[in-house]
Design a protein around this motif. Structure first.
Motif: not given
Length: 205
Positions: A26-28, A33-42
């Motif tokens: 998930m990204g917010f 430049r990409g997401p301000e907040h990112l959580f990557n569980a892949y």
């Protein structure tokens, strides 16, 4: 940072892990430049290949989240997979999935989840979409509040009046008033008291 913005973060993350056993992300507040907040569980191996081959720009699921609001199962996305991203993903058991996307104040946020054995049910998708909508509101509202506005709200929470807040923070009363008005507008609050209550209930302070 997300841990501070989403109440019960560890429990919420554990539920997502159980629902999407082969991974999720998930990204917010996505910018160039990409997401301000990112959580990557892949899986780490998939993430390494994805980044090394720069798959983002050929990923039909990512493209769907950039151009749509709502949710869709991966199997229903009709964007051509010209680089074979989804074929490669299946090597890591990313066989089924759902993408959820939301645009707030001109900025895009997304959540995608994968399952190795089956499609996500409507009930599961609805639950995830509801959670993601709440998380988006929490993260973006908190991110929109500046440090000065948070300082003013903390003083109000602690029972200080406008003059006392100005003295405590070393700023003019007019500045306190402006910061309070901005905080109310960003939180959708009609009064300072309501703004403090919202900020406290969302763990912003």
């Amino acid at each position: 940072m997300l841990k501070d913005l989403i109440p019960g973060f560890d429990d919420e993350i554990a539920e997502m892990h159980a629902l999407a056993p082969t991974g999720w992300i998930m990204g917010f507040n996505l910018t160039f430049r990409g997401p301000e907040h990112l959580f990557n569980a892949y899986p780490d191996a998939w993430r390494a290949i994805y980044e090394e081959r720069n798959y983002f720009f050929g990923d039909p699921i990512a493209m769907w989240t950039m151009t749509n609001d709502g949710w869709v199962r991966w199997s229903e996305v009709r964007i051509p997979d010209l680089r074979g991203v989804m074929r490669e993903a299946r090597r890591f058991r990313l066989n089924h999935g759902v993408a959820i996307s939301r645009k707030v104040n001109g900025k895009r946020s997304f959540l995608t989840l994968s399952h190795p054995d089956r499609e996500f049910t409507d009930e599961e998708i609805g639950r995830c979409a509801a959670k993601f909508s709440l998380w988006t509101d929490l993260v973006l509202s908190r991110a929109a509040l500046g440090p000065g506005e948070l300082d003013v709200l903390r003083c109000f929470r602690d029972g200080l009046g406008q003059a006392e807040t100005a003295s405590a923070l070393g700023i003019a009363e007019s500045t306190v008033k402006q910061r309070a008005l901005k905080a109310c507008a960003k939180l959708g609050a009609r009064t300072r008291t309501q703004a403090v209550a919202i900020a406290v209930s969302r763990n912003y302070l």
